[in-house]
Design a protein around this motif. Structure first.
Motif, PDB file in Angstrom:
ATOM      1  N   VAL A 141      -2.573  -5.996  -4.098  1.00 38.69           N
ATOM      2  CA  VAL A 141      -1.209  -5.475  -3.954  1.00 38.69           C
ATOM      3  C   VAL A 141      -0.637  -5.898  -2.601  1.00 38.69           C
ATOM      4  O   VAL A 141       0.502  -6.338  -2.510  1.00 38.69           O
ATOM      5  CB  VAL A 141      -1.169  -3.944  -4.106  1.00 38.69           C
ATOM      6  CG1 VAL A 141       0.216  -3.402  -3.798  1.00 38.69           C
ATOM      7  CG2 VAL A 141      -1.597  -3.544  -5.508  1.00 38.69           C
ATOM      8  N   ARG A 142      -1.434  -5.784  -1.558  1.00 41.01           N
ATOM      9  CA  ARG A 142      -0.961  -6.158  -0.211  1.00 41.01           C
ATOM     10  C   ARG A 142      -0.604  -7.636  -0.114  1.00 41.01           C
ATOM     11  O   ARG A 142       0.238  -8.013   0.695  1.00 41.01           O
ATOM     12  CB  ARG A 142      -2.017  -5.820   0.828  1.00 41.01           C
ATOM     13  CG  ARG A 142      -2.125  -4.357   1.118  1.00 41.01           C
ATOM     14  CD  ARG A 142      -3.076  -4.108   2.277  1.00 41.01           C
ATOM     15  NE  ARG A 142      -3.451  -2.724   2.318  1.00 41.01           N
ATOM     16  CZ  ARG A 142      -4.688  -2.269   2.196  1.00 41.01           C
ATOM     17  NH1 ARG A 142      -5.696  -3.102   2.049  1.00 41.01           N
ATOM     18  NH2 ARG A 142      -4.932  -0.981   2.233  1.00 41.01           N
ATOM     19  N   SER A 143      -1.261  -8.465  -0.911  1.00 45.67           N
ATOM     20  CA  SER A 143      -0.983  -9.900  -0.855  1.00 45.67           C
ATOM     21  C   SER A 143       0.383 -10.240  -1.462  1.00 45.67           C
ATOM     22  O   SER A 143       0.902 -11.322  -1.216  1.00 45.67           O
ATOM     23  CB  SER A 143      -2.076 -10.687  -1.570  1.00 45.67           C
ATOM     24  OG  SER A 143      -2.006 -10.488  -2.968  1.00 45.67           O
ATOM     25  N   ARG A 144       0.951  -9.318  -2.208  1.00 45.68           N
ATOM     26  CA  ARG A 144       2.269  -9.526  -2.800  1.00 45.68           C
ATOM     27  C   ARG A 144       3.325  -9.026  -1.823  1.00 45.68           C
ATOM     28  O   ARG A 144       3.484  -7.828  -1.615  1.00 45.68           O
ATOM     29  CB  ARG A 144       2.389  -8.741  -4.108  1.00 45.68           C
ATOM     30  CG  ARG A 144       1.461  -9.183  -5.222  1.00 45.68           C
ATOM     31  CD  ARG A 144       2.133 -10.076  -6.215  1.00 45.68           C
ATOM     32  NE  ARG A 144       3.408  -9.593  -6.672  1.00 45.68           N
ATOM     33  CZ  ARG A 144       3.618  -9.019  -7.868  1.00 45.68           C
ATOM     34  NH1 ARG A 144       2.624  -8.847  -8.711  1.00 45.68           N
ATOM     35  NH2 ARG A 144       4.832  -8.629  -8.209  1.00 45.68           N
ATOM     36  N   GLN A 162       5.632  -2.748  -1.960  1.00 49.46           N
ATOM     37  CA  GLN A 162       5.337  -1.776  -0.913  1.00 49.46           C
ATOM     38  C   GLN A 162       4.366  -0.780  -1.519  1.00 49.46           C
ATOM     39  O   GLN A 162       4.550  -0.340  -2.639  1.00 49.46           O
ATOM     40  CB  GLN A 162       6.602  -1.043  -0.475  1.00 49.46           C
ATOM     41  CG  GLN A 162       7.655  -1.939   0.111  1.00 49.46           C
ATOM     42  CD  GLN A 162       8.929  -1.157   0.397  1.00 49.46           C
ATOM     43  OE1 GLN A 162       8.941   0.067   0.412  1.00 49.46           O
ATOM     44  NE2 GLN A 162      10.013  -1.863   0.617  1.00 49.46           N
ATOM     45  N   ILE A 163       3.327  -0.413  -0.776  1.00 44.38           N
ATOM     46  CA  ILE A 163       2.318   0.498  -1.317  1.00 44.38           C
ATOM     47  C   ILE A 163       2.254   1.774  -0.485  1.00 44.38           C
ATOM     48  O   ILE A 163       2.426   1.753   0.724  1.00 44.38           O
ATOM     49  CB  ILE A 163       0.930  -0.171  -1.388  1.00 44.38           C
ATOM     50  CG1 ILE A 163      -0.026   0.715  -2.157  1.00 44.38           C
ATOM     51  CG2 ILE A 163       0.401  -0.525  -0.021  1.00 44.38           C
ATOM     52  CD1 ILE A 163      -1.286   0.014  -2.615  1.00 44.38           C
ATOM     53  N   GLY A 164       2.050   2.885  -1.182  1.00 44.46           N
ATOM     54  CA  GLY A 164       1.868   4.183  -0.553  1.00 44.46           C
ATOM     55  C   GLY A 164       0.932   4.996  -1.417  1.00 44.46           C
ATOM     56  O   GLY A 164       0.567   4.590  -2.517  1.00 44.46           O
ATOM     57  N   SER A 165       0.533   6.162  -0.953  1.00 51.37           N
ATOM     58  CA  SER A 165      -0.332   7.017  -1.769  1.00 51.37           C
ATOM     59  C   SER A 165       0.518   8.072  -2.439  1.00 51.37           C
ATOM     60  O   SER A 165       1.658   8.331  -2.058  1.00 51.37           O
ATOM     61  CB  SER A 165      -1.424   7.641  -0.914  1.00 51.37           C
ATOM     62  OG  SER A 165      -0.846   8.398   0.112  1.00 51.37           O
TER      63      SER A 165
END
Length: 89
Positions: A71-74, A78-81
């Motif tokens: 996910v981070r490579s995209r 944006q990622i969250g919990s």
């Protein structure tokens, strides 16, 4: 490798398409038994730990890290919990 290229090419799709891509990322990392990545719109992703009763093993932690790294490579995501706003890059 072809599948990863297709995932990147379809980055500007709808939420359903993003969810399918996230499910694929989790499955390829063999993390689908203990984590779920959830699409929110077309650019935000949260993660839910499915087994909260025990700490993950080393192999489970590695599988989770694999999924999060995908996910981070995209750059378009944006990622969250769960319960937190997705962080801004």
């Amino acid at each position: 490798m072809i599948a990863l290229a297709l995932l990147a090419a379809g980055a500007a799709g709808d939420q359903g398409q993003l969810q399918r891509q996230l499910d694929y990322m989790v499955a390829t990392c063999r993390a689908d038994q203990f984590v779920r990545l959830v699409a929110h719109g077309t650019d935000r992703v949260s993660f839910d730990m499915l087994r909260r009763e025990a700490l993950p093993s080393v192999s489970e932690t590695n599988a989770l890290q694999c999924a999060l790294d995908k996910v981070r490579s995209r750059e378009d995501l944006q990622i969250g919990s769960t319960g937190n706003e997705a962080r801004n890059k």
